[in-house]
Design an enzyme around this catalytic site. Structure first.
Site, PDB file in Angstrom:
ATOM      1  N   ALA A   6       1.002  -0.987   0.225  1.00  0.00           N
ATOM      2  CA  ALA A   6       0.093  -0.064  -0.239  1.00  0.00           C
ATOM      3  C   ALA A   6       0.938   1.064  -0.058  1.00  0.00           C
ATOM      4  O   ALA A   6       1.636   1.467   0.962  1.00  0.00           O
ATOM      5  CB  ALA A   6      -0.854  -0.115   1.342  1.00  0.00           C
ATOM      6  N   MET A   7       0.958   2.136  -0.919  1.00  0.00           N
ATOM      7  CA  MET A   7       1.635   3.048  -1.253  1.00  0.00           C
ATOM      8  C   MET A   7       0.868   4.398  -1.327  1.00  0.00           C
ATOM      9  O   MET A   7       0.222   4.716  -2.298  1.00  0.00           O
ATOM     10  CB  MET A   7       2.681   2.769  -2.671  1.00  0.00           C
ATOM     11  CG  MET A   7       3.232   1.722  -2.632  1.00  0.00           C
ATOM     12  SD  MET A   7       4.324   1.713  -4.220  1.00  0.00           S
ATOM     13  CE  MET A   7       5.463   2.725  -4.020  1.00  0.00           C
ATOM     14  N   SER A   8       1.024   5.265   0.127  1.00  0.00           N
ATOM     15  CA  SER A   8       0.428   6.522   0.051  1.00  0.00           C
ATOM     16  C   SER A   8       0.831   7.529  -0.562  1.00  0.00           C
ATOM     17  O   SER A   8       0.051   8.576  -1.147  1.00  0.00           O
ATOM     18  CB  SER A   8       0.028   6.746   1.513  1.00  0.00           C
ATOM     19  OG  SER A   8       1.494   7.155   1.855  1.00  0.00           O
ATOM     20  N   GLY A  10       3.723   8.746   0.468  1.00  0.00           N
ATOM     21  CA  GLY A  10       4.672   9.256   1.335  1.00  0.00           C
ATOM     22  C   GLY A  10       6.195   8.696   1.705  1.00  0.00           C
ATOM     23  O   GLY A  10       6.223   7.488   1.139  1.00  0.00           O
ATOM     24  N   VAL A  11       6.922   9.111   2.403  1.00  0.00           N
ATOM     25  CA  VAL A  11       8.060   8.370   2.692  1.00  0.00           C
ATOM     26  C   VAL A  11       8.238   7.053   3.083  1.00  0.00           C
ATOM     27  O   VAL A  11       8.868   6.117   2.812  1.00  0.00           O
ATOM     28  CB  VAL A  11       9.364   9.557   3.261  1.00  0.00           C
ATOM     29  CG1 VAL A  11       8.709   9.792   4.720  1.00  0.00           C
ATOM     30  CG2 VAL A  11      10.657   8.917   3.137  1.00  0.00           C
ATOM     31  N   ASP A  12       7.268   6.942   4.303  1.00  0.00           N
ATOM     32  CA  ASP A  12       7.466   5.541   4.857  1.00  0.00           C
ATOM     33  C   ASP A  12       6.915   4.396   4.057  1.00  0.00           C
ATOM     34  O   ASP A  12       7.623   3.461   4.138  1.00  0.00           O
ATOM     35  CB  ASP A  12       6.354   5.879   6.101  1.00  0.00           C
ATOM     36  CG  ASP A  12       6.912   6.938   7.262  1.00  0.00           C
ATOM     37  OD1 ASP A  12       8.112   6.902   7.568  1.00  0.00           O
ATOM     38  OD2 ASP A  12       6.130   7.402   7.846  1.00  0.00           O
ATOM     39  N   LEU A  32      -4.539   3.762  -3.072  1.00  0.00           N
ATOM     40  CA  LEU A  32      -5.898   3.954  -2.823  1.00  0.00           C
ATOM     41  C   LEU A  32      -6.525   5.299  -2.916  1.00  0.00           C
ATOM     42  O   LEU A  32      -5.972   6.161  -2.245  1.00  0.00           O
ATOM     43  CB  LEU A  32      -6.091   3.528  -1.357  1.00  0.00           C
ATOM     44  CG  LEU A  32      -5.591   2.042  -0.740  1.00  0.00           C
ATOM     45  CD1 LEU A  32      -5.954   1.580   0.508  1.00  0.00           C
ATOM     46  CD2 LEU A  32      -6.090   0.798  -1.907  1.00  0.00           C
ATOM     47  N   CYS A 101     -10.079   3.818   9.353  1.00  0.00           N
ATOM     48  CA  CYS A 101      -9.538   3.439   8.076  1.00  0.00           C
ATOM     49  C   CYS A 101      -8.498   2.355   7.966  1.00  0.00           C
ATOM     50  O   CYS A 101      -8.569   1.575   7.087  1.00  0.00           O
ATOM     51  CB  CYS A 101      -8.730   4.736   7.539  1.00  0.00           C
ATOM     52  SG  CYS A 101      -8.004   4.411   5.973  1.00  0.00           S
ATOM     53  N   GLY A 125       3.643   1.227   5.650  1.00  0.00           N
ATOM     54  CA  GLY A 125       4.641   1.903   6.038  1.00  0.00           C
ATOM     55  C   GLY A 125       4.577   2.172   7.636  1.00  0.00           C
ATOM     56  O   GLY A 125       5.131   3.408   8.113  1.00  0.00           O
ATOM     57  N   CYS A 199      -7.688  13.454   6.865  1.00  0.00           N
ATOM     58  CA  CYS A 199      -7.350  13.602   5.148  1.00  0.00           C
ATOM     59  C   CYS A 199      -8.629  14.194   4.605  1.00  0.00           C
ATOM     60  O   CYS A 199      -8.353  14.705   3.542  1.00  0.00           O
ATOM     61  CB  CYS A 199      -6.969  12.120   4.600  1.00  0.00           C
ATOM     62  SG  CYS A 199      -8.307  10.852   4.503  1.00  0.00           S
TER      63      CYS A 199
END
Length: 368
Positions: A6-8, A10-12, A32, A101, A125, A199
């Site tokens: 899961a890639m938001s 962000g860096v994490d 997502l 979430c 992350g 968000c």
């Protein structure tokens, strides 16, 4: 393993996906799309699911050489997170949308789809760790970096979800190390600010957003005795522990400030009282989940620590099941607990489980 990262944006999550690849897993990246306004761009460092974030995630996926997709979960997000947020505030409760979430989207809807497509695990992350006991049962534990630990917002995960979860950042000593690693890998998100606030309220005006979606109606501000001491224009604008902007017109006999103790939407009243009345001696909830194996005899009182906010300090406590509730009694009163919050129970670094708080008992009698 086949891993869905899961890639938001962000860096994490970028570093977590890269570490999953280097660990030898067959990784596919997915972003997502949660917003129903896909044209919305990030405002400062708020939010985590904009078009800009999606593009950031895609650049990282291209660099580490994995397939990348965008999945539209906006309808599910609205039903399970946004509508829940509105319903909880309408009921006078204070929900945690990030926790919801994780429960309903990242480790329910996403995991369900991942399993249906033949993936073995979902990688995120989050700063948390998964360990196994002597019998091989998976347990959720705090991250090595307590300052960044996110186990609280993962406290809703079940044993089945933990069996298919992967947190590559759990043992990382600090966020600075993650950013340094991202920079060394050439990721442009290395210096990207962390997302914060809610968000789906990108301008950060929660009070205004609630007024628009829940509505407002004037009502009374009362003491615990029922005495009217002021009026309000909308109960949802108030939160437990609030001191300023209460609209109190009758001063306290002792001249001391009053604080919001409770919001009662059915009566459309806001209850206020002295600061010490915010101290909670007992809390309980019926929406219970266990992050792995539950206690062998949860009906018997057991020692634990309880945490009621993502960045709060854990407090030594005892807990037990009674009449379908998880009842928690802190050794020292906890200040400013609101219904709707999650009480996450720890034993050492392990997350044992959680409940959504339905009721609280003040350490100060009403007569005080």
């Amino acid at each position: 393993m086949r891993v869905l990262a899961a890639m938001s944006g962000g860096v994490d999550s970028a570093v977590a996906a890269a570490r999953a690849v280097e660990a030898g897993h067959d990784v596919v990246g997915v972003h997502l799309a949660l917003s129903r306004m896909p044209g919305t761009l990030r405002t400062g460092s708020r939010g985590c699911c904009t078009i800009e974030d999606s593009m950031d995630a895609q650049r990282v996926a291209n660099m580490i050489g994995i397939p990348y997709y965008v999945w539209d979960f906006s309808e599910r997000f609205k039903l399970d997170v946004v509508d829940d947020f509105i319903a909880e505030y309408s009921a006078g409760r204070t929900p945690n949308p990030c926790l919801r979430c994780n429960e309903k989207i990242k480790f329910a809807a996403l995991l369900e789809k991942a399993m249906a497509l033949g993936f073995d695990a979902v990688c995120t992350g989050h700063y948390a760790s998964i360990m196994t006991d002597a019998d091989g049962n998976r347990e959720l534990h705090r991250a090595a970096a307590w300052a960044k630990d996110q186990s609280y917002v993962l406290g809703v995960l079940t044993a089945e979800q933990l069996a298919h979860a992967m947190f590559p950042l759990g043992a990382t000593p600090s966020k600075a190390e993650v950013r340094a690693e991202a920079a060394a890998r050439g990721f442009t998100v290395a210096s990207k600010p962390d997302s914060h606030d809610i968000c789906f309220i990108p301008d950060g005006d929660t009070r205004g957003w609630l007024a628009e979606h829940v509505g407002t109606a004037p009502g009374d501000i009362v003491e615990r005795s029922g005495k009217v001491v002021g009026s309000h224009e909308g109960a949802t604008a108030y939160t437990v522990g609030q001191r300023r902007g209460l609209g109190i017109t009758v001063p306290a006999p002792d001249g001391r400030p009053r604080f919001v103790l409770e919001v009662k939407p059915k009566e459309n009243t806001v209850v206020v009282g002295p600061k010490e009345a915010l101290d909670i001696a007992e809390l309980a909830g019926s929406r219970i989940s266990w992050a792995g194996l539950p206690p062998k005899d949860a009906a018997a009182e057991f020692a634990c620590e309880v945490q009621i906010r993502a960045h709060a300090d854990p407090v030594p406590a005892t807990a037990f099941l009674r009449d379908g509730e998880l009842v928690i009694r802190p050794q020292t009163p906890i200040n400013g607990v609101a219904t709707g919050q999650s009480a996450v129970v720890y034993v050492g670094t392990r997350v044992l489980g959680q409940c959504t708080i339905d009721r609280t008992v003040s350490a100060v009698p009403v007569e005080a």
